[in-house]
Write a protein that holds these residues in place. Structure first.
Motif, mmCIF file in Angstrom:
data_model
loop_
_atom_site.group_PDB
_atom_site.id
_atom_site.type_symbol
_atom_site.label_atom_id
_atom_site.label_comp_id
_atom_site.label_asym_id
_atom_site.label_seq_id
_atom_site.Cartn_x
_atom_site.Cartn_y
_atom_site.Cartn_z
ATOM 1 N N ASP A 144 0.755 -1.242 0.097
ATOM 2 C CA ASP A 144 0.032 0.082 -0.112
ATOM 3 C C ASP A 144 1.021 1.271 -0.076
ATOM 4 O O ASP A 144 0.738 2.289 -0.798
ATOM 5 N N LEU A 145 1.619 1.353 0.873
ATOM 6 C CA LEU A 145 2.675 2.700 0.987
ATOM 7 C C LEU A 145 4.027 2.613 0.295
ATOM 8 O O LEU A 145 4.226 3.716 0.082
ATOM 9 N N GLN A 146 4.245 1.370 -0.183
ATOM 10 C CA GLN A 146 5.464 1.422 -0.807
ATOM 11 C C GLN A 146 6.968 1.839 0.080
ATOM 12 O O GLN A 146 6.520 2.228 1.308
ATOM 13 N N HIS A 147 8.332 1.783 -0.462
ATOM 14 C CA HIS A 147 8.938 2.270 0.400
ATOM 15 C C HIS A 147 8.885 3.545 0.583
ATOM 16 O O HIS A 147 9.452 4.074 1.896
ATOM 17 N N THR A 148 8.748 4.493 -0.135
ATOM 18 C CA THR A 148 8.540 6.065 -0.061
ATOM 19 C C THR A 148 7.622 6.554 1.214
ATOM 20 O O THR A 148 7.948 7.126 1.998
ATOM 21 N N GLY A 149 6.528 5.560 1.042
ATOM 22 C CA GLY A 149 5.597 5.982 2.329
ATOM 23 C C GLY A 149 6.217 5.228 3.787
ATOM 24 O O GLY A 149 5.841 5.991 4.492
ATOM 25 N N MET A 150 7.029 4.289 3.689
ATOM 26 C CA MET A 150 7.444 3.831 4.913
ATOM 27 C C MET A 150 8.530 4.847 5.438
ATOM 28 O O MET A 150 8.634 5.133 6.567
ATOM 29 N N VAL A 151 9.314 5.356 4.433
ATOM 30 C CA VAL A 151 10.364 6.600 4.887
ATOM 31 C C VAL A 151 9.703 7.769 5.353
ATOM 32 O O VAL A 151 10.130 8.024 6.472
ATOM 33 N N GLU A 152 8.593 8.020 4.885
ATOM 34 C CA GLU A 152 7.801 9.165 5.213
ATOM 35 C C GLU A 152 7.339 8.906 6.620
ATOM 36 O O GLU A 152 7.514 9.903 7.499
ATOM 37 N N PHE A 153 6.736 7.659 7.041
ATOM 38 C CA PHE A 153 6.324 7.380 8.268
ATOM 39 C C PHE A 153 7.506 7.595 9.153
ATOM 40 O O PHE A 153 7.260 8.002 10.515
ATOM 41 N N VAL A 154 8.708 7.027 9.022
ATOM 42 C CA VAL A 154 9.885 6.815 9.845
ATOM 43 C C VAL A 154 10.190 8.086 10.223
ATOM 44 O O VAL A 154 10.513 8.678 11.388
ATOM 45 N N GLU A 155 10.232 9.082 8.956
ATOM 46 C CA GLU A 155 10.797 10.424 9.318
ATOM 47 C C GLU A 155 9.909 11.308 10.221
ATOM 48 O O GLU A 155 10.413 12.575 10.798
ATOM 49 N N ASN A 156 8.661 11.030 10.258
ATOM 50 C CA ASN A 156 7.808 11.958 11.088
ATOM 51 C C ASN A 156 7.680 10.894 12.658
ATOM 52 O O ASN A 156 6.653 11.643 13.309
ATOM 53 N N LEU A 157 8.487 10.112 12.899
ATOM 54 C CA LEU A 157 8.712 9.704 14.332
ATOM 55 C C LEU A 157 9.219 10.555 15.058
ATOM 56 O O LEU A 157 10.233 11.321 14.829
#
Length: 238
Positions: free
Chosen positions: A180-193
């Motif tokens: 669903d999120l692809q790698h870019t979506g996972m990176v964005e999630f991590v950056e907002n932690l």
């Protein structure tokens, strides 16, 4: 065409404990590996390494694309040991603290026995609670891990490695997968932690299973006897 008999060996896939049969790396495959390394193209090196491992596995049904990176590292080292010999010449740097308080720092030759390669598998929780979210972690594939290590800016590596480890994020009844999120979506999630939240995920990434070869050697300068754990994958590539 006249062909010599190729020996067959038994190995175990570390992540699953599954037994497999393999043959040694052939001269023509060794040439391909050297050519890929000299070409200095990360994608070509990764693909050639996987192609050679795949060709050396005698049994059917082994999908190396689905194996975590430490399985590939282990299989490659084990195959090199079967192909070119167990003993490999390497160099260590002495870290012995002298009476003066200085570190020796001398570089000295040593030999390691690649047939004694093993995999350390620390126990770590793969489901991590972050506020109302549950983050399911997994060990990334060889391709994902090598591309990050070889291509991503050093300042961003921890973020990308952590993102590559996220299998899915569960938010109540909703599940957000990598598809669903692809790698870019996972990176964005991590950056907002927050840093505190990020450290919870880092506990997983800092405890990856990894290959190790134990060795002993004496420093030629100060004579200190080292008991070493060798973990440098690149030394087995050439």
């Amino acid at each position: 065409m006249l062909k010599p008999t190729t020996p067959i060996y038994d190995l175990i896939i570390p992540s699953t404990g599954e037994p497999i049969r393999v043959r040694p790396i052939l001269v023509k495959e060794e040439k391909l590996l050297l050519m890929a390394l000299q070409g200095n193209d990360d994608k070509d090196i990764i693909q050639t390494t996987k192609d050679v491992i795949k060709a050396c596995i005698v049994d059917d049904g082994i999908d190396i694309e689905k194996l975590p990176f430490y399985d590939i590292d282990y299989l490659f080292i084990a195959l090199r040991a079967k192909s070119v010999g167990n003993e490999i010449d390497i160099k260590f740097t002495c870290k012995n603290v002298l009476e003066t308080g200085e570190i020796c720092g001398a570089t000295f030759p040593a030999k390691i026995d690649a047939s004694k390669v093993r995999v350390n598998k620390p126990e770590v929780n793969s489901k991590i609670q972050i506020d109302k979210l549950v983050v399911k972690m997994r060990v990334p594939s060889y391709t994902a891990m090598r591309m990050i290590l070889d291509s991503v800016d050093p300042l961003d590596k921890h973020i990308h490695i952590t993102a590559a480890c996220i299998e899915y994020i569960q938010d109540g009844d909703k599940t957000h997968s990598r598809k669903d999120l692809q790698h870019t979506g996972m990176v964005e999630f991590v950056e907002n932690l927050t840093q505190e939240q990020f450290s919870k995920l880092q506990e997983f990434t800092e405890n990856f299973p990894s290959f190790v070869i134990e060795a002993e050697a004496d420093c030629t300068k100060c004579g200190f006897h080292h008991r070493l754990e060798y973990t440098d994958f690149q030394s087995f590539f050439v």
